[in-house]
Each structure stands twice: as C-alpha cells, then as structure tokens.
Design an enzyme around this catalytic site. Structure first.
Site, PDB file in Angstrom:
ATOM      1  CG  PHE A 112      -1.928  -1.157   1.180  1.00 32.91           C
ATOM      2  CD1 PHE A 112      -3.011  -1.139   0.308  1.00 32.91           C
ATOM      3  CD2 PHE A 112      -1.766  -2.250   2.009  1.00 32.91           C
ATOM      4  CE1 PHE A 112      -3.917  -2.196   0.272  1.00 32.91           C
ATOM      5  CE2 PHE A 112      -2.658  -3.304   1.989  1.00 32.91           C
ATOM      6  CZ  PHE A 112      -3.737  -3.286   1.108  1.00 32.91           C
ATOM      7  CB  CYS A 113       3.963   2.144   1.815  1.00 35.48           C
ATOM      8  SG  CYS A 113       3.306   2.036   3.495  1.00 35.48           S
TER       9      CYS A 113
END
Length: 378
Positions: free
Chosen positions: A114-115
C-alpha cells in the site's frame, strides 16, 4: 549571510586598490599584519610558504596584487551566491508548479504494497516528498497519530491523509483542480468504522476510488466512455485481490519466507535484536500465516498459478492496442497495480512472475514512467 560577506570583501578589495598606500613598499606587511611562519603553520599544518610570493607582495605592486585578489575573490563569491540563489528559486518554483506547493511527508514501511502504491503515484507525478520509515514493531514514529496504520501522508504539516487509495484520490483531485484545498477535498472521503468477520474494528473510507471532478474535468481526464469506471474497478481489484496474493507467494516455502524477511529487515527500520527476531521468528510465523491466507482467499495449492492468472488478467484487460490501461499514459489503476507488484522485486516470486506471464513489457514501461516522472505537470 554569504551575500553580506561577499559585499564586504568587495569593499575591502576596492579600498585596498584605491588606497595611495597600496603603492608604497611595505604596505602588505601592514595589511596582513604580523603573519609569521608560525601563523601559517597553525593555519595549514606546515611551515612552508613560497618565498617568491612573499617577495612579490613586498614590492610596490603588492598592494595592488592583494587588492585585485580580494576583489576577485569577492566577485567570484558574489557570482556563486547569486547563482546558488537563482537555482534555489528555480527549484522552489518547480516544486510549486509540479507539486502545487505542497510539502509532503510519507510515513511508511518500504516493503508494504500500500505504501509502494503511494510512492508510485507521487514519483510518477514528480511530487517531492520526504519519507519517514516507521519501525513496524514499536511504531513510535506515528505515536502522535490516532490512526495506527501506514501509509500516512502529512500535507504541509497539518493535514493528515490516511489509506493509500484515499491519499491517491485526494491528491489527484487537487492536482487537477486546485480551487479547493485538500482539507475540503478530504470531506469527500468520510471515515467509517465497522467490525469485520473476526470481530475486529476496522476503518474504511467512502468513495475512496473516486476522483472528485466536475463534468467538464471528467470529460478532459476520461475522454472515452467507461474509462473512469474501468480505472476504479481495477484500482479496487488491486486492493481486494492482487494485494492478497503477495504474502502467500513471497512466503510460499520456508526458503522464500527467510529470503523475504532478510529483504524486509535490510530495507526496513529494525533494531539489532528486532531484526534478528523478525528475520527468523517472523519468517517462520509468516510461512504459517501464508498457509492460512491461502485458505482464507481460496487460493490454489500452487499459489503461483493464482499470481500468474491475476497478472495475465490485468494484461488482457489492457489489451494489445494500449500501452497502459490509461492509454498512452498510465492512469491510477496502472500506478496501483505497479506499486503492488513492485514490492516483490528481488524475490523469487517476482522473477517467476516475469518469466511466466505477459506482464514484463508493461512493467518495464511503468518503471520508466515512474523513474522519469512522466506525469509531472509543466
């Protein structure tokens, strides 16, 4: 301060040059003071100073020589000061143009998919940002936040954006239409709390795959019918399906689990003991968890096949006539899928995916687009 010092040097040099005393022998001794070889030893660590230079400065022209030297030094200093300031102003202007003047700080785990999605988006658009790597055990870097997950993106030090898809949608909205502030845009993605099937409270956000645009802007950004819905569909697919294929594949065997945690420890922020514990105990734990994830998401015994099928479905959806799902340029779905897949680089699962699917050419195009900041606004 540098400019003030330069101006002072210029004035000193001019006064030396214009001084009548500069033409008289011995002037230099007065100007430089009682500088003995001991003084030069203190300054340079040696007692050597060229005798020819000293003798030339003791002549009548010595004052002019020194004046010229100081003037020249002052002029060069002023030139470099002005040049540096101009470069600094140009860089600031470029930041304002490309990033809308936003100061961005990303709190992340480097190996978190997600990062990685958020970084792919920011890099593609050429938005400058600082990274704060969060310790995944103590998480003290985000102890100030009620929201305890990553990524978190802080904007100008006071606006907090949570959830990778909300971050991407809200920043994209702002880049297209800067009439609204990010605080105002954030109201379009209300927070909702619920309890999942395991009895754990989770936080979700409404509308997180929507870019909040007016009708005219939608037509400009999505000129063909169905493009916006297609983008949203595959962004959600990346979050709801593709992400869940990562762990079962990178922790598929004990050897792959150990290699994965070795990478995580090297790239992440761990203390010595934490790193050792994470590498060996974490690898064993994630090997077992990966088995449970395989069951939870109804994956095949050979989880590689699910990864291959997913990636090939993605390539098929792009088709042969488009470079990216966005056409000639990546859209938000391209960036999301690229960000998720990128976290496997350097691991066996990534190499197998590149060798056994049709994703390679699209992936390499995405790499170049991200590295070259091809989405930067002029």
């Amino acid at each position: 301060m540098a400019a003030a010092c330069t101006r002072t040097l210029c004035k000193v040099g001019r006064s030396i040059w214009e001084s009548p005393a500069a033409r008289r022998p011995g002037t230099v001794s007065y100007l430089v003071g009682n500088v003995s070889s001991r003084g030069f030893r203190r300054a340079y660590g040696t007692g050597v100073y060229p005798s020819e230079l000293l003798s030339s400065l003791r002549t009548g022209a010595g004052g002019r020589v020194l004046g010229c030297a100081v003037l020249l030094g002052g002029g060069l200093g002023l030139y470099h000061t002005v040049k540096f300031r101009v470069q600094q102003l140009l860089a600031e202007e470029e930041t304002k143009v490309s990033g809308g003047g936003l100061k961005l700080t990303l709190y992340q785990y480097k190996t978190c998919p997600f990062c990685s999605k958020v970084r792919a988006f920011l890099d593609y658009h050429g938005l400058p940002y600082e990274i704060v790597e969060v310790n995944p055990v103590m998480r003290k870097e985000i102890k100030w936040s009620v929201y305890r997950k990553v990524p978190i993106l802080m904007v100008d030090g006071d606006v907090q954006l949570n959830d990778s898809s909300v971050i991407i949608s809200s920043i994209q909205t702002y880049l297209i239409n800067k009439e609204r502030s990010l605080s105002e845009i954030l109201h379009c993605y209300p927070e909702m709390k619920s309890v999942n099937e395991r009895g754990k409270e989770v936080t979700e956000y409404s509308n997180k795959y929507w870019v909040m645009l007016g009708e005219t802007e939608i037509t400009d950004i999505y000129p063909e019918k169905g493009m916006q819905k297609e983008e949203m569909k595959w962004r959600q697919w990346a979050d709801d399906w593709l992400v869940h294929l990562i762990s079962p594949n990178v922790y598929r065997t004990t050897g792959e689990a150990l290699a994965s945690f070795d990478y995580i420890v090297r790239e992440g922020k761990f203390g010595t003991f934490e790193g050792f514990f994470a590498k060996y105990v974490g690898a064993a734990a994630m090997f077992l968890i990966a088995k449970r994830l395989k069951s939870r998401h109804n994956l095949q015994d050979d989880v590689r096949q699910d990864l291959y099928n997913a990636v090939n479905d993605w390539v098929a959806a792009i088709g042969k006539k488009r470079k990216f799902m966005g056409g000639d340029q990546p859209n938000l779905a391209d960036l999301a899928v690229f960000g998720v897949l990128r976290v496997m680089e350097g691991l066996q699962a990534f190499d197998d995916m590149m060798d056994n699917t049709k994703v390679k050419y699209w992936y390499r195009r995405m790499e170049r687009a991200s590295l070259n900041h091809e989405g930067r606004q002029d």
